[in-house]
Scaffold this active site. Structure first.
Site, mmCIF file in Angstrom:
data_model
loop_
_atom_site.group_PDB
_atom_site.id
_atom_site.type_symbol
_atom_site.label_atom_id
_atom_site.label_comp_id
_atom_site.label_asym_id
_atom_site.label_seq_id
_atom_site.Cartn_x
_atom_site.Cartn_y
_atom_site.Cartn_z
ATOM 1 N N ARG A 12 1.026 -1.252 -0.290
ATOM 2 C CA ARG A 12 -0.147 0.011 -0.130
ATOM 3 C C ARG A 12 0.845 1.262 0.016
ATOM 4 N NH1 ARG A 12 -2.297 2.892 4.845
ATOM 5 N NH2 ARG A 12 -3.891 4.147 4.080
ATOM 6 N N HIS A 28 -2.852 10.793 1.497
ATOM 7 C CA HIS A 28 -2.370 10.505 2.527
ATOM 8 C C HIS A 28 -1.702 11.792 3.121
ATOM 9 C CE1 HIS A 28 -0.666 7.006 5.268
ATOM 10 N NE2 HIS A 28 -0.501 8.301 5.832
ATOM 11 N N GLU A 43 -7.006 8.204 6.886
ATOM 12 C CA GLU A 43 -7.221 8.822 8.020
ATOM 13 C C GLU A 43 -7.807 10.013 8.298
ATOM 14 O OE1 GLU A 43 -3.906 8.406 10.497
ATOM 15 O OE2 GLU A 43 -3.954 6.146 10.694
ATOM 16 N N ASN A 50 -7.156 1.045 10.503
ATOM 17 C CA ASN A 50 -5.706 1.676 10.815
ATOM 18 C C ASN A 50 -5.877 1.484 12.396
ATOM 19 O OD1 ASN A 50 -4.886 1.874 8.447
ATOM 20 N ND2 ASN A 50 -4.421 3.971 8.590
ATOM 21 N N TYR A 107 -3.958 1.312 16.472
ATOM 22 C CA TYR A 107 -2.710 1.272 17.114
ATOM 23 C C TYR A 107 -2.866 1.169 18.620
ATOM 24 C CZ TYR A 107 -0.389 2.915 12.752
ATOM 25 O OH TYR A 107 0.039 2.949 11.601
ATOM 26 N N GLU A 122 -3.012 -0.421 8.358
ATOM 27 C CA GLU A 122 -1.692 -0.022 9.093
ATOM 28 C C GLU A 122 -1.976 -0.544 10.537
ATOM 29 O OE1 GLU A 122 -0.899 4.109 9.845
ATOM 30 O OE2 GLU A 122 -1.460 4.622 7.698
#
Length: 433
Positions: free
Chosen positions: A75, A117, A158, A274, A276, A340
């Site tokens: 990606r 991005h 995002e 994504n 985290y 991600e």
């Protein structure tokens, strides 16, 4: 590790401004991140993306590393100001992505293209409504050149960060600190996604996606509902249901008079996730509120449990499992792709190697959490690790290393870490043949 389903896609991800460099070559124009990073005091130690990892010149070497790792997919993001500097088409900018895509396909790696991005052309602004229409035009131009070889297209990466970190707290480009501007930017980003998806669909794109950074909440629902609305549902509901949740709509109305009913809609084929960490929240009348969550006065963010990553983020794989199951429950029928997930650690080179055992443990825990979610019914199609390379970590400059591959920012030498070798073995045992 128990085997993932056959056909499961393994890969890695990067972003244009974080790795490409060549900031002024072949007609590329400035982005808001060029302006921001060159503004004193905005980025740690005055770091910029001018050179970054020099991927623009070293992409063949980087793709060879991907092949050696056995990646199924890569990606990457397309640099909007490289393609349309000043709003004028620059063929040389797209030529680079032609070469990159051809190199990936020659090594049997599927290209996954992200159109935005965060490197918005410097002359544009997400507070302006017509930026969404310009994004759709840009999407059509890029697809026209690459659509015969790229199957999966992600509109935005995002948008929460673009809106609330770029226009709320101002920690990211363009550095605006205004709650109304943050909500306006969020709305226009959602319009851009839908219009871009419509343009891609009309052009014959095979698979259309958007990537959202999603944050599970821990705490009393009376506290977490608002933050969940601003962090998650503000984007999930318009993308997957076509409209804002009622409570989020009412909250936005406190800050702006936007016409939220003008939001177009286009179904997507897969949702990029994504993940985290989680947010631990508690009621605290003295809490001043968080600039990235306008109207959050009286809510406190609690410190992470355990040993955090170098970013200060709690390591909690179960949050990923919970998130995937929530998405499957609340938005049934939506295929998912982890676009991600990864961790920054203080990697050290010793005897010519990087023994990043913390990163291996981090990824192993999250892979197992993803597998548990699959076993409970989540339609998860693949996992793209962040990141292939150490890179420019936005306002933190080059101080935080997320890569499977270490980059020496002086020599630009690449050195696969222990996690890269471990990931190669995981891929060899799981998913696609």
């Amino acid at each position: 590790m128990t085997t993932f389903p056959q056909g499961f896609v393994w890969g890695a991800a990067t972003a244009s401004y974080q790795i490409e460099g060549a900031a002024r070559e072949d007609g590329r124009g400035p982005s808001i991140w060029d302006v921001f990073s060159h503004t004193p005091g905005k980025v740690a130690d005055g770091h910029t993306g001018d050179v970054a990892c020099d991927h623009y010149h070293r992409y063949r070497e980087d793709v060879a590393i991907m092949e050696d790792l056995g990646l199924h997919a890569y990606r990457f993001s397309v640099s909007w100001p490289r393609v349309l500097p000043g709003g004028t088409f620059n063929a040389a900018g797209l030529d680079f992505y032609d070469r990159l895509v051809d190199e990936l396909l020659a090594r049997r790696i599927s290209p996954v293209a992200t159109l935005y991005h965060w490197d918005l052309p410097a002359e544009l602004d997400w507070r302006d409504r017509d930026t969404a229409e310009k994004f759709a035009e840009y999407a059509e131009i890029v697809h026209h050149r690459l659509g015969d070889r790229v199957a999966t297209w992600t509109t935005l990466n995002e948008p929460w960060v673009s809106a609330f970190v770029g226009y709320g707290s101002g920690r990211h480009a363009p550095g605006v600190t205004d709650p109304a501007a943050a909500f306006t930017a969020a709305h226009h980003l959602l319009r851009a996604h839908a219009l871009g998806a419509q343009a891609l669909r009309a052009a014959g794109a095979d698979e259309i996606s958007v990537t959202l950074n999603l944050t599970p909440m821990a705490g009393d629902p009376e506290v977490t509902t608002l933050i969940d609305g601003l962090a998650n549902r503000l984007f999930l509901d318009p993308v997957l249901r076509g409209s804002y949740p009622d409570d989020v709509r009412a909250h936005i109305a406190k800050f702006t008079g936007l016409d939220l009913g003008d939001l177009p809609y286009e179904p997507i084929d897969v949702l990029g996730v994504n993940y985290y960490t989680i947010a631990r929240l508690a009621a605290d009348p003295a809490a001043p509120g968080h600039a990235e969550y306008p109207g959050s006065e009286g809510i406190a963010w609690l410190p992470p449990h355990g040993v955090p990553t170098e970013m200060g983020w709690e390591v909690i794989p179960s949050g990923l499992e919970d998130l995937l199951l929530r998405l499957s429950r609340d938005y049934p029928g939506t295929p998912l792709m982890i676009t991600e997930n990864g961790a920054a650690y203080d990697d050290a080179v010793k005897d010519g190697q990087v023994a990043d055992t913390e990163r291996i443990a981090y990824l192993d825990g999250h892979f197992r959490a993803a597998l548990r979610a699959i076993e409970q019914g989540a339609d998860l199609r693949g996992y793209l690790v962040w990141s292939l390379l150490d890179n420019f970590e936005w306002a933190r400059g080059y101080h935080k290393r997320f890569g499977l591959v270490r980059v020496d920012y002086e020599s630009l030498e690449r050195l696969p870490k222990a996690s890269a070798h471990w990931y190669r073995e995981v891929i060899a045992r799981n998913g696609l043949d």
